[in-house]
Design a protein around this motif. Structure first.
Motif, short mmCIF file in Angstrom:
data_model
loop_
_atom_site.label_atom_id
_atom_site.label_comp_id
_atom_site.label_asym_id
_atom_site.label_seq_id
_atom_site.Cartn_x
_atom_site.Cartn_y
_atom_site.Cartn_z
N HIS A 62 4.71 -0.56 -12.71
CA HIS A 62 3.69 -1.68 -12.94
C HIS A 62 2.79 -0.73 -11.89
N VAL A 63 3.22 -0.38 -11.16
CA VAL A 63 2.30 0.04 -9.71
C VAL A 63 1.06 1.23 -10.83
N LYS A 64 1.32 1.27 -11.85
CA LYS A 64 0.12 2.12 -12.02
C LYS A 64 -0.80 1.49 -12.97
N ALA A 65 -0.13 0.03 -13.16
CA ALA A 65 -1.28 -0.55 -14.18
C ALA A 65 -1.62 -1.55 -13.44
N ASN A 66 -1.50 -1.91 -12.57
CA ASN A 66 -2.15 -2.63 -11.28
C ASN A 66 -2.82 -2.01 -10.13
N GLY A 67 -2.43 -0.94 -10.10
CA GLY A 67 -3.68 0.51 -9.37
C GLY A 67 -2.70 -0.54 -7.29
N ILE A 68 -1.70 -0.14 -7.35
CA ILE A 68 -0.72 -1.14 -6.39
C ILE A 68 -0.06 0.32 -5.63
N THR A 69 -0.72 0.93 -4.41
CA THR A 69 -0.52 2.56 -3.62
C THR A 69 1.83 1.88 -3.49
N CYS A 70 2.13 2.76 -4.33
CA CYS A 70 3.74 2.40 -3.37
C CYS A 70 4.12 3.23 -3.12
N THR B 39 17.52 -6.06 -3.59
CA THR B 39 18.12 -5.60 -4.37
C THR B 39 18.35 -5.19 -5.92
N ASN B 40 17.75 -6.20 -5.72
CA ASN B 40 17.88 -6.32 -7.24
C ASN B 40 16.03 -6.48 -8.23
N TRP B 41 15.84 -5.29 -8.75
CA TRP B 41 14.67 -5.31 -9.42
C TRP B 41 14.18 -6.57 -9.76
N HIS C 37 10.79 -8.00 -8.57
CA HIS C 37 9.38 -7.45 -9.82
C HIS C 37 8.83 -8.85 -9.77
N GLN C 38 9.24 -9.54 -10.34
CA GLN C 38 8.44 -11.39 -9.56
C GLN C 38 7.61 -11.18 -8.45
N GLN C 39 8.10 -11.23 -7.50
CA GLN C 39 7.94 -11.38 -6.55
C GLN C 39 5.77 -9.90 -6.57
N ILE C 40 6.38 -9.49 -6.77
CA ILE C 40 5.15 -7.75 -6.66
C ILE C 40 3.91 -8.68 -7.35
N LYS C 41 4.50 -9.31 -8.95
CA LYS C 41 3.52 -9.78 -9.33
C LYS C 41 2.62 -11.47 -9.24
N LYS C 42 3.52 -12.25 -8.08
CA LYS C 42 3.19 -13.60 -7.87
C LYS C 42 2.05 -13.33 -6.59
N ILE C 43 2.52 -11.95 -5.50
CA ILE C 43 1.97 -12.18 -4.10
C ILE C 43 0.29 -10.78 -4.97
N LYS C 44 0.72 -9.56 -5.32
CA LYS C 44 -0.19 -8.76 -5.75
C LYS C 44 -0.81 -8.14 -5.15
N SER D 102 15.45 1.08 0.32
CA SER D 102 15.43 2.53 -0.80
C SER D 102 15.18 1.50 -1.97
N ILE D 103 15.09 3.42 -2.82
CA ILE D 103 15.83 3.01 -4.19
C ILE D 103 16.79 3.39 -4.37
N GLN D 104 17.70 3.61 -3.53
CA GLN D 104 19.40 4.04 -3.95
C GLN D 104 20.14 2.73 -3.74
N THR D 105 19.45 2.15 -3.35
CA THR D 105 20.36 0.30 -2.54
C THR D 105 19.41 -0.07 -3.77
N THR D 106 18.38 0.05 -5.07
CA THR D 106 17.69 -1.43 -6.42
C THR D 106 17.66 -1.16 -6.93
N THR D 107 18.90 -2.27 -8.18
CA THR D 107 19.55 -2.27 -9.27
C THR D 107 18.78 -2.74 -9.94
N SER D 108 18.71 -2.75 -11.48
CA SER D 108 18.58 -3.77 -12.62
C SER D 108 20.08 -4.26 -13.50
N SER D 109 19.24 -5.61 -13.68
CA SER D 109 20.73 -6.09 -14.23
C SER D 109 20.45 -5.66 -15.63
N ASP D 110 19.42 -4.75 -16.55
CA ASP D 110 19.75 -4.14 -17.67
C ASP D 110 21.23 -3.01 -17.97
#
Length: 459
Positions: free
Chosen positions: A206-214, A156-158, A162-169, A177-185
């Motif tokens: 991130h998804v627009k810069a890397n062409g990911i369909t989310c 649930t931590n964004w 984000h780290q896993q998205i950059k790793k797996i690509k 869901s978006i309501q359960t995801t939180t940012s530490s900032d």
């Protein structure tokens, strides 16, 4: 000057902000819509709003700008592709909302299964904040998703996501869901306006810069709108609602926003034991079995998206000996029914308002347009007189408060569908009958006033 860790209250419906909590929003008039959130200091805000401009970025004339063509990825689900405008656009952000238990996760899992079969080399990431890894894996295997490049992550931590998205690509990903995801900032609780806004903003970049369909799964409120700030729907490229009766057998996928296509398309699915199955030819899908010589039923044709659907309207008029008549509806607005009953009483001189009246649209369909007014009145008269109508007759027209029958839009498209399905007779407005009577094999009966429906029961 604002201090660090100051709090403000933001309306989740319209974004109105106030320093104190209020029960009712003065802007959108919603009750209990204010949520507390923390905003940054002036120095932090300045750092956040600093934008690094590209060198030489200047306004251009429209003739100097080259148009970009979008390459779409087919999903293997025709109804889903229809709603999205022909397929998935790389780098797009798609928000899917719906009631609990309606089948959002099931639909997305089947979609990922199709995509993995079509593109086995593409990476897929399913981030779940509500279900465990084993639950998601069990559903995925049951719906036929192979082990290829499919990753499941429970977080649930964004920042970790984000780290896993950059790793797996991945090429395709789901955030559930978006309501359960939180940012530490952001020092706010999950699901608050500031959390949803911040996570969506970072995900979008991130998804627009890397062409990911989310795909983003969104909860909805008891009023039926997606929970969270309205800005969430503005930030994403496509907003899709998954609708239907939770205990019924059909589901409808409806786009209310689409930057890469129109919003006039609807996808229809059927819930079966082995998952959701698309209904490729749903024209007569919502009609019940043909019941000959049954009073209180009539057929109409509505437009859902760009295609016509035939629906059955049932009415039951029962004598009431205890005062005010009761009104019960399923699939049609109760106030609209009251207006049509008043038209019948005024211009047909029938004592119907004192009776108990029940109106149902077969199959769980919800009629949101007025194209079926004539069909509702025909069903009411059929039940009141205990006289059946022909199963091959379609009633199509809007009825005004003066008793006139008005024309409907997209009539030619509906008429062609009636011809293909061999319907024999159509009752509609006099204007449309004059224009299309000589152009169609269907016998078109035009009426100017609703009182002319009497003649149909005499035949």
């Amino acid at each position: 000057m604002a201090k660090k860790n100051s709090t403000i209250y933001t309306c989740s419906g319209c974004g109105y902000q106030t320093a104190k909590w209020m029960g009712k929003c003065p802007d959108c008039q919603e009750w209990n819509s204010f949520e507390e959130e923390t905003y940054a200091s002036k120095a932090e805000m300045k750092a956040m709003t600093t934008v690094s401009m590209k060198d030489g970025a200047t306004p251009k004339k429209i003739s100097e700008i080259e148009t970009e063509t979008y390459s779409r990825n087919k999903t293997g689900i025709g109804e889903f592709d229809r709603v999205l405008g022909g397929g998935l656009v790389p780098g797009s952000l798609i928000l899917i909302g719906g009631e609990p238990g309606i089948g959002k996760s099931t639909l997305l899992t089947e979609l990922l299964a199709k995509l993995s079969n079509i593109n086995p080399k593409d990476g897929i990431l399913y981030v779940s904040g509500e279900e465990s890894v084993s639950q998601v894996a069990e559903r995925s295997k049951r719906l036929g998703l192979k082990d290829a490049n499919y990753y499941i992550y429970n977080e649930t931590n964004w920042q970790r996501v984000h780290q896993q998205i950059k790793k797996i690509k991945p090429t395709f990903m789901v955030l559930d869901s978006i309501q359960t995801t939180t940012s530490s900032d952001i020092p706010s609780a999950p699901g608050t306006v500031s959390q949803i806004r911040e996570v969506t903003y970072q995900l979008m970049n991130h998804v627009k810069a890397n062409g990911i369909t989310c795909f983003i799964v969104g909860h909805i409120t008891k009023e039926g709108s997606i929970a969270g700030p309205k800005i969430l729907e503005h930030m994403v490229d496509t907003v899709v609602y998954f609708e239907g009766d939770q205990f019924g057998h059909y589901r409808m996928l409806r786009a209310i926003k689409n930057r890469f296509g129109n919003t006039n398309e609807v996808g229809i699915f059927e819930m079966k034991e082995n998952g959701l199955k698309e209904v490729a030819n749903p024209a007569q899908y919502f009609l019940d079995e043909n019941l000959d010589k049954t009073a209180g039923r009539s057929l109409s044709c509505i437009n859902e998206g760009s295609r016509p659907l035939f629906v059955e309207v049932q009415a039951l008029v029962v004598e009431n000996n205890f005062g005010n008549g009761r009104r019960t509806t399923q699939g049609i607005d109760n106030n609209r029914l009251a207006m049509l009953v008043a038209v019948i009483e005024k211009y047909m001189n029938l004592p119907m308002s004192a009776n108990d009246i029940y109106v149902n649209v077969v199959g769980g369909m919800k009629l949101k347009t007025r194209d079926t007014d004539l069909s509702v009145i025909a069903s009411l008269l059929s039940s009141f007189k205990n006289s059946s109508l022909d199963n091959q007759t379609i009633f199509l027209g809007e009825v005004g408060l003066t008793g006139e029958v008005r024309s409907v839009s997209h009539f030619e498209k509906r008429l062609k569908e009636m011809e293909q399905l061999n319907y024999k007779k159509l009752v509609t407005s006099q204007k449309l009958a004059k224009e299309y009577k000589s152009k169609s094999k269907v016998k078109i009966i035009g009426i100017k006033k609703v009182t002319e429906l009497y003649d149909l029961f005499k035949e």
